[in-house]
Motif scaffolding. Structure first.
Motif, PDB file in Angstrom:
ATOM      1  N   GLN A 118     -51.508  27.079  36.239  1.00 35.83           N
ATOM      2  CA  GLN A 118     -50.972  25.695  35.531  1.00 35.83           C
ATOM      3  C   GLN A 118     -51.042  24.636  36.472  1.00 35.83           C
ATOM      4  N   LEU A 119     -51.765  24.556  37.667  1.00 34.59           N
ATOM      5  CA  LEU A 119     -51.744  23.392  38.195  1.00 34.59           C
ATOM      6  C   LEU A 119     -52.260  22.257  37.482  1.00 34.59           C
ATOM      7  N   LYS A 120     -51.470  21.151  37.432  1.00 40.20           N
ATOM      8  CA  LYS A 120     -51.951  19.930  36.700  1.00 40.20           C
ATOM      9  C   LYS A 120     -52.334  18.758  37.582  1.00 40.20           C
ATOM     10  N   HIS A 121     -51.857  18.901  38.884  1.00 45.36           N
ATOM     11  CA  HIS A 121     -51.981  17.691  39.885  1.00 45.36           C
ATOM     12  C   HIS A 121     -52.314  18.281  41.034  1.00 45.36           C
ATOM     13  N   LEU A 122     -53.347  17.547  41.694  1.00 44.96           N
ATOM     14  CA  LEU A 122     -53.979  18.065  43.100  1.00 44.96           C
ATOM     15  C   LEU A 122     -54.121  16.543  43.627  1.00 44.96           C
ATOM     16  N   ASP A 123     -53.506  16.365  44.734  1.00 43.21           N
ATOM     17  CA  ASP A 123     -53.673  15.223  45.610  1.00 43.21           C
ATOM     18  C   ASP A 123     -53.712  15.690  47.016  1.00 43.21           C
ATOM     19  N   LEU A 124     -55.040  15.750  47.550  1.00 39.33           N
ATOM     20  CA  LEU A 124     -55.236  15.916  48.930  1.00 39.33           C
ATOM     21  C   LEU A 124     -55.940  14.573  49.561  1.00 39.33           C
ATOM     22  N   SER A 125     -55.611  13.665  49.026  1.00 40.09           N
ATOM     23  CA  SER A 125     -56.162  12.205  49.766  1.00 40.09           C
ATOM     24  C   SER A 125     -55.771  11.986  51.066  1.00 40.09           C
ATOM     25  N   CYS A 126     -56.499  11.058  51.576  1.00 39.45           N
ATOM     26  CA  CYS A 126     -56.278  10.521  53.040  1.00 39.45           C
ATOM     27  C   CYS A 126     -55.942  11.698  53.790  1.00 39.45           C
ATOM     28  N   ASN A 127     -56.811  12.909  54.033  1.00 36.23           N
ATOM     29  CA  ASN A 127     -56.782  13.927  54.927  1.00 36.23           C
ATOM     30  C   ASN A 127     -58.076  13.773  55.518  1.00 36.23           C
ATOM     31  N   ASP A 128     -58.610  14.781  56.280  1.00 44.43           N
ATOM     32  CA  ASP A 128     -59.853  14.872  56.967  1.00 44.43           C
ATOM     33  C   ASP A 128     -60.572  16.223  56.749  1.00 44.43           C
ATOM     34  N   PHE A 129     -61.342  16.569  55.792  1.00 43.07           N
ATOM     35  CA  PHE A 129     -61.769  17.691  55.514  1.00 43.07           C
ATOM     36  C   PHE A 129     -63.450  17.623  56.346  1.00 43.07           C
ATOM     37  N   GLY A 130     -63.659  16.779  57.314  1.00 40.19           N
ATOM     38  CA  GLY A 130     -64.660  17.105  58.262  1.00 40.19           C
ATOM     39  C   GLY A 130     -66.126  17.039  57.486  1.00 40.19           C
ATOM     40  N   GLY A 131     -66.149  16.373  56.331  1.00 38.02           N
ATOM     41  CA  GLY A 131     -67.634  16.242  55.765  1.00 38.02           C
ATOM     42  C   GLY A 131     -67.835  17.506  54.701  1.00 38.02           C
ATOM     43  N   ILE A 132     -67.089  18.514  54.708  1.00 35.31           N
ATOM     44  CA  ILE A 132     -67.172  19.488  53.776  1.00 35.31           C
ATOM     45  C   ILE A 132     -67.539  19.003  52.360  1.00 35.31           C
ATOM     46  N   GLN A 133     -68.293  19.646  51.556  1.00 34.80           N
ATOM     47  CA  GLN A 133     -68.603  19.339  50.404  1.00 34.80           C
ATOM     48  C   GLN A 133     -67.308  19.484  49.228  1.00 34.80           C
ATOM     49  N   VAL A 134     -66.997  18.925  48.201  1.00 35.06           N
ATOM     50  CA  VAL A 134     -65.817  19.071  47.579  1.00 35.06           C
ATOM     51  C   VAL A 134     -66.231  20.577  46.994  1.00 35.06           C
ATOM     52  N   PRO A 135     -65.211  21.515  47.098  1.00 38.46           N
ATOM     53  CA  PRO A 135     -65.514  23.004  46.464  1.00 38.46           C
ATOM     54  C   PRO A 135     -65.813  22.967  44.764  1.00 38.46           C
ATOM     55  N   LYS A 136     -67.019  23.557  44.482  1.00 41.29           N
ATOM     56  CA  LYS A 136     -67.325  23.727  43.073  1.00 41.29           C
ATOM     57  C   LYS A 136     -66.054  24.318  42.139  1.00 41.29           C
ATOM     58  N   PHE A 137     -65.362  25.106  42.772  1.00 43.06           N
ATOM     59  CA  PHE A 137     -64.464  25.849  42.256  1.00 43.06           C
ATOM     60  C   PHE A 137     -63.200  24.742  41.594  1.00 43.06           C
ATOM     61  N   ILE A 138     -63.165  23.893  42.256  1.00 46.33           N
ATOM     62  CA  ILE A 138     -62.160  22.807  41.373  1.00 46.33           C
ATOM     63  C   ILE A 138     -62.426  22.357  40.267  1.00 46.33           C
ATOM     64  N   GLY A 139     -63.790  22.363  39.745  1.00 44.19           N
ATOM     65  CA  GLY A 139     -64.094  22.510  38.161  1.00 44.19           C
ATOM     66  C   GLY A 139     -63.579  23.461  37.331  1.00 44.19           C
ATOM     67  N   SER A 140     -62.856  24.296  37.916  1.00 44.73           N
ATOM     68  CA  SER A 140     -62.277  25.593  37.053  1.00 44.73           C
ATOM     69  C   SER A 140     -60.790  25.446  36.804  1.00 44.73           C
ATOM     70  N   PHE A 141     -60.111  24.465  37.231  1.00 47.11           N
ATOM     71  CA  PHE A 141     -58.707  24.435  36.829  1.00 47.11           C
ATOM     72  C   PHE A 141     -58.534  23.854  35.345  1.00 47.11           C
ATOM     73  N   GLN A 142     -58.270  24.465  34.471  1.00 46.04           N
ATOM     74  CA  GLN A 142     -58.280  24.286  33.288  1.00 46.04           C
ATOM     75  C   GLN A 142     -57.313  23.373  32.681  1.00 46.04           C
ATOM     76  N   ASN A 143     -56.226  23.399  33.597  1.00 47.66           N
ATOM     77  CA  ASN A 143     -54.964  22.326  33.279  1.00 47.66           C
ATOM     78  C   ASN A 143     -54.964  21.259  34.072  1.00 47.66           C
ATOM     79  N   LEU A 144     -55.885  20.955  35.042  1.00 47.83           N
ATOM     80  CA  LEU A 144     -55.712  19.992  35.864  1.00 47.83           C
ATOM     81  C   LEU A 144     -55.916  18.392  35.078  1.00 47.83           C
ATOM     82  N   ARG A 145     -54.922  17.565  35.337  1.00 45.07           N
ATOM     83  CA  ARG A 145     -54.910  16.277  34.839  1.00 45.07           C
ATOM     84  C   ARG A 145     -54.957  15.180  35.878  1.00 45.07           C
TER      85      ARG A 145
END
Length: 188
Positions: A118-145
């Protein structure tokens, strides 16, 4: 007493009874809004993949069964499902400050987050993920707004799977690498 006035009192009584029952339902649903075990485990696994030098996630412990009370987490009051992860580094002020490096989360974004159905909001801005690629699975959150990954030092290309986020209203991916350019926001 006339039939009309007794009918009126009877209607008022039913209305009052409905209001009391609605209030009782509301109060009982708020008391039962604890997150479920699967979602709690998903968040703990997410935390396990992160480096959190400033202890922002100190409340995220297995002993605290109600992850709805954890820092940066919000749950639906009636179902208890996690619907918001709000963990911007530096309280959302992304300017580069040497001493603030410890206030940024680092590490990996783990796949068990997909258990937050039921995740609708994901904010991980202004952090440091060390140059990794945005995980492809984020595209699977069906309710994300709402998705904000801006200024979090992601690298590579933006995965096309983000196009699967059919409910998305706000997408912030500005400044993939930590640079002085302002945050860019795209509304959909």
């Amino acid at each position: 007493m006339s039939a009309q006035s007794s009918y009126s009192c009877f209607s008022c009584f039913h209305f009052f009874l409905l209001v009391v029952l609605a209030l009782l339902r509301l109060c009982s649903s708020n008391q039962n809004s604890h997150c479920n075990g699967i979602e709690r485990q998903a968040l703990l696994q997410f935390k396990h993949g992160l480096t959190d030098e400033s202890q922002r996630l100190a409340s995220w412990v297995a002993e605290n069964k109600d992850c709805c009370t954890w820092a940066g987490i919000a749950c639906d009051n009636s179902t208890g499902h996690v619907h918001r992860i709000h963990l911007p580094g530096l309280d959302g002020h992304c300017g580069y400050i040497d001493y603030a490096v410890k206030q940024k989360l680092r590490g990996d974004i783990s796949r068990p987050l997909l258990d937050l159905k039921q995740l609708k909001h994901l904010d991980l801005s202004c952090n440091d993920f060390g140059g990794i690629q945005v995980p492809k699975f984020i595209g699977s959150f069906q309710n994300l707004r709402y998705l904000n990954l801006s200024r979090s030092n992601f690298g590579g290309t933006i995965p096309p799977q983000l196009g699967n986020l059919s409910e998305l209203h706000v997408l912030c991916l500005g400044s993939f690498h930590d640079d002085p350019n302002p945050i860019e926001t795209t509304s959909m």
